[in-house]
Design a protein around this motif. Structure first.
Motif, PDB file in Angstrom:
ATOM      1  N   UNK A   1       0.975  -1.311  -0.283  1.00 30.29           N
ATOM      2  CA  UNK A   1      -0.220  -0.332  -0.344  1.00 30.29           C
ATOM      3  C   UNK A   1       1.479   1.217   0.173  1.00 30.29           C
ATOM      4  N   UNK A   2       0.944   2.215  -0.676  1.00 33.24           N
ATOM      5  CA  UNK A   2       1.182   3.850  -0.112  1.00 33.24           C
ATOM      6  C   UNK A   2       0.034   4.138   0.220  1.00 33.24           C
ATOM      7  N   UNK A   3       0.657   4.887   1.439  1.00 30.22           N
ATOM      8  CA  UNK A   3      -0.121   5.217   2.226  1.00 30.22           C
ATOM      9  C   UNK A   3       0.656   7.426   2.147  1.00 30.22           C
TER      10      UNK A   3
ATOM     11  N   UNK B   1       7.582   4.625  -6.079  1.00 30.46           N
ATOM     12  CA  UNK B   1       8.290   4.156  -6.810  1.00 30.46           C
ATOM     13  C   UNK B   1       8.712   2.499  -6.130  1.00 30.46           C
ATOM     14  N   UNK B   2       8.245   0.921  -6.736  1.00 28.37           N
ATOM     15  CA  UNK B   2       9.354  -0.034  -5.820  1.00 28.37           C
ATOM     16  C   UNK B   2      10.130   0.006  -6.436  1.00 28.37           C
TER      17      UNK B   2
ATOM     18  N   UNK C   1      13.342  -3.125  -5.485  1.00 28.67           N
ATOM     19  CA  UNK C   1      13.912  -4.217  -4.660  1.00 28.67           C
ATOM     20  C   UNK C   1      13.996  -5.699  -3.956  1.00 28.67           C
ATOM     21  N   UNK C   2      12.674  -5.886  -5.197  1.00 32.09           N
ATOM     22  CA  UNK C   2      12.320  -6.821  -4.483  1.00 32.09           C
ATOM     23  C   UNK C   2      11.347  -7.582  -5.922  1.00 32.09           C
ATOM     24  N   UNK C   3      10.590  -8.908  -5.874  1.00 31.49           N
ATOM     25  CA  UNK C   3       9.710  -9.469  -6.538  1.00 31.49           C
ATOM     26  C   UNK C   3       8.276  -8.922  -6.255  1.00 31.49           C
ATOM     27  N   UNK C   4       7.505  -7.830  -7.443  1.00 32.10           N
ATOM     28  CA  UNK C   4       6.232  -7.592  -7.498  1.00 32.10           C
ATOM     29  C   UNK C   4       5.740  -8.294  -8.901  1.00 32.10           C
ATOM     30  N   UNK C   5       6.269  -9.058  -9.458  1.00 36.92           N
ATOM     31  CA  UNK C   5       5.561  -9.959 -10.955  1.00 36.92           C
ATOM     32  C   UNK C   5       4.905 -10.807  -9.807  1.00 36.92           C
ATOM     33  N   UNK C   6       3.118 -10.803 -10.322  1.00 38.93           N
ATOM     34  CA  UNK C   6       2.482 -12.205 -10.026  1.00 38.93           C
ATOM     35  C   UNK C   6       0.652 -12.346 -10.115  1.00 38.93           C
ATOM     36  N   UNK C   7      -0.117 -12.697  -9.571  1.00 34.86           N
ATOM     37  CA  UNK C   7      -1.658 -12.261  -9.928  1.00 34.86           C
ATOM     38  C   UNK C   7      -1.999 -11.656  -8.666  1.00 34.86           C
ATOM     39  N   UNK C   8      -3.072 -10.341  -9.585  1.00 32.69           N
ATOM     40  CA  UNK C   8      -3.930 -10.194  -8.335  1.00 32.69           C
ATOM     41  C   UNK C   8      -4.894 -10.512  -7.638  1.00 32.69           C
ATOM     42  N   UNK C   9      -4.770 -10.491  -5.919  1.00 32.11           N
ATOM     43  CA  UNK C   9      -5.555 -11.377  -5.358  1.00 32.11           C
ATOM     44  C   UNK C   9      -6.835  -9.961  -5.092  1.00 32.11           C
TER      45      UNK C   9
ATOM     46  N   UNK D   1       4.217  -4.193 -10.559  1.00 32.60           N
ATOM     47  CA  UNK D   1       3.767  -3.312 -10.350  1.00 32.60           C
ATOM     48  C   UNK D   1       4.841  -3.003  -9.941  1.00 32.60           C
ATOM     49  N   UNK D   2       5.257  -2.021 -10.967  1.00 32.47           N
ATOM     50  CA  UNK D   2       6.781  -0.893 -10.189  1.00 32.47           C
ATOM     51  C   UNK D   2       6.343   0.153  -9.554  1.00 32.47           C
ATOM     52  N   UNK D   3       5.332   1.108 -10.033  1.00 31.60           N
ATOM     53  CA  UNK D   3       5.141   1.725  -9.244  1.00 31.60           C
ATOM     54  C   UNK D   3       3.223   1.816  -8.106  1.00 31.60           C
TER      55      UNK D   3
END
Length: 558
Positions: free
Chosen positions: A509-511, A517-518, A520-528, A543-545
């Motif tokens: 979450x972006x608070x 911008x995201x 340093x870790x994997x952010x590829x996957x399936x939306x829950x 998700x990069x941003x």
């Protein structure tokens, strides 16, 4: 597994939920009318703020008779009907127990103050004045001023941690403890399923009643009000007398508890409580060490919020269970307090909800939170709360440590009254809450923010909560998965991982109101689940941003 470990609990503030008879005050029949709505939302239990007979000095947290429903809310028969109707829908009922203090109109107290030698004389905490007539010590009330009030007839002071109309019970007296346990058994016989326990960690007092360090020469509200020397003994006794034998859920309010304290209270091997409400994460917008306490506000410290919640996740892992909340009857509305209720109300509400409901523990939803209700932006004259009024008198008029303007700014952010405006059901007069004159002013934005409008909206907070609750009911990873905080020092992003066997979920979450911008870790996957409509459940994404107040849970590939 205990039923409450994959449950979601909904708190109702009865006075402001739904009025069935047009007197302007919410009631039990009003709650019953809305049970199908609550079933539709998907919640498993209702926590009812106090409905007992009360003068309402502190909105029902000053109880005259623990076994009688206040006529404002209905009758004992109405409560029995509500419990039965809730159970028919698979919804449990949790009562609010105020065992630290009663009303000064309680028969117990009326008898206690008559003399020093009757049955109820030692039901409360009485002490002689100092030789010069002053209170026994310099302890302060949470509502301002001394925690002691003099009664000429007894020629003694009684202790009150809150309003002077809320005398503290003497838990050193075994007759007091048995009276409380008998009351709990009474409600168990009426099919109540559990208890939320108001300031339960205050029940044991240090019997030395020593003064506390007092550099400012004021009444001092100190840590002495919690975690007293016999607290664990008393709560364990309550467990053995009532909670254990009758399998009643217990959630204790524990204002000063750290995560270390929590393990002593909720580790199942100790047989005390099932969960406690921490206050630690609710102080992330408070200036530390300021003499004005909670009224000295600052912008939310996201790093502190993350580190506090993570600390509790780690400390209670395999040693107890977390109670998860951002809003309740004592807390302001999250989109207004920590988010952006002007431009990103929906996004703020759902981002903070995603963060909370992704954690291990039992989530609590406060009425109106599920439609993104906001703070009302009142003037000082509009507020009702005794805490606000007494603190204004103490800090603004007497101590002069905060200006009236700055106090009002703080009140609009954090006052308890922000959560107590009537529930906003629709855009009809008085938001569909009452056909009469409401007991408290409505939030002026109810024509736009209400249940009927939200359920029809393209961006519906209600539907988002339904999906979060469904995940809680169906996905074991949320109940038993491991927790790992990521990006602990990022000032805007709240990101963590949940892991169960070969399954990994990334909660992010972006608070903030700016794109982040995201890295340093994997952010590829399936939306829950995601709170921006262009991200659909089941969609594979990278998700990069994160856009303003954007939140999502992503299932990472094996």
């Amino acid at each position: 597994m205990a039923w409450w470990k994959n449950a979601v609990i909904y708190q109702i503030y009865p006075k402001s939920f739904m009025d069935s008879n047009g007197d302007g005050i919410g009631d039990l029949k009003g709650i019953e009318q809305k049970l199908d709505y609550l079933k539709q939302l998907g919640v498993d239990a209702l926590w009812l703020s106090p409905i007992y007979l009360s003068p309402q000095v502190d909105n029902g947290y000053d109880i005259t008779n623990y076994r009688q429903v206040d006529p404002h809310f209905g009758t004992n028969a109405d409560l029995a009907q509500l419990i039965a109707a809730s159970h028919q829908r698979g919804i449990k009922i949790i009562m609010d127990m105020v065992a630290n203090h009663t009303s000064d109109q309680s028969p117990w107290f009326l008898e206690s103050k008559r003399s020093r030698d009757n049955y109820f004389s030692d039901f409360y905490i009485w002490r002689d004045p100092k030789p010069n007539g002053d209170p026994p010590n310099n302890w302060g009330s949470n509502f301002g001023g001394s925690a002691w009030e003099y009664v000429p007839k007894r020629k003694q002071y009684y202790l009150h941690y809150y309003a002077k109309e809320q005398p503290d019970l003497n838990w050193e007296n075994p007759l007091v403890r048995q009276a409380i346990y008998d009351m709990m058994r009474y409600w168990k016989a009426h099919h109540v399923d559990g208890w939320r326990m108001d300031v339960i960690t205050s029940i044991s007092k240090d019997q030395r009643f020593l003064d506390y360090p007092n550099p400012h020469h004021l009444s001092v509200v100190m840590g002495n009000q919690n975690n007293g020397p016999r607290m664990h003994e008393f709560i364990h006794e309550m467990h053995n007398e009532v909670l254990g034998p009758f399998s009643m859920l217990s959630i204790g309010e524990s204002p000063a508890a750290t995560s270390t304290d929590a393990r002593l209270l909720v580790d199942p091997s100790r047989e005390e409580l099932d969960m406690i409400f921490t206050f630690e994460h609710m102080h992330v917008d408070r200036q530390p060490g300021n003499i004005n306490g909670r009224w000295a506000i600052q912008p939310i410290n996201v790093v502190q919020l993350k580190q506090t919640l993570a600390k509790w996740q780690d400390a209670l892992r395999d040693h107890g269970w977390n109670a998860l909340y951002f809003e309740n009857h004592d807390r302001a509305r999250t989109p207004s307090r920590w988010g952006n209720d002007l431009h990103y109300r929906y996004e703020s509400a759902t981002a903070f909800a995603t963060v909370l409901h992704g954690l291990q523990g039992t989530p609590f939803i406060y009425q109106g939170e599920e439609i993104g209700m906001t703070n009302p932006h009142f003037s000082l004259a509009d507020y009702e709360d005794i805490e606000l009024k007494t603190n204004y008198e103490k800090l603004v008029n007497q101590q002069k440590t905060i200006s009236s303007d700055n106090f009002l700014k703080a009140a609009r952010k954090i006052s308890r009254d922000n959560a107590r405006t009537p529930m906003q059901w629709n855009d009809s007069p008085n938001a569909g809450f009452t056909s009469g004159q409401p007991w408290f002013k409505l939030n002026p934005n109810y024509p736009q923010v209400n249940v009927a409008a939200d359920q029809q909206a393209a961006k519906s907070v209600f539907r988002y909560y339904q999906r979060l609750i469904h995940l809680r009911h169906t996905q074991d990873i949320l109940t038993t998965g491991q927790f790992e905080l990521l990006l602990p020092d990022d000032p805007h992003l709240f990101v963590y991982r949940r892991v169960l066997d070969h399954m990994q979920w990334l909660v992010m979450a972006n608070l903030s109101a700016e794109q982040q911008t995201l890295t340093d870790f994997p952010t590829s996957g399936e939306i829950v689940i995601a709170n921006y409509p262009d991200l659909q459940v089941g969609q594979n994404v990278q998700v990069n941003v994160l856009r303003p107040y954007e939140a999502a849970i992503i299932a990472l590939p094996d």
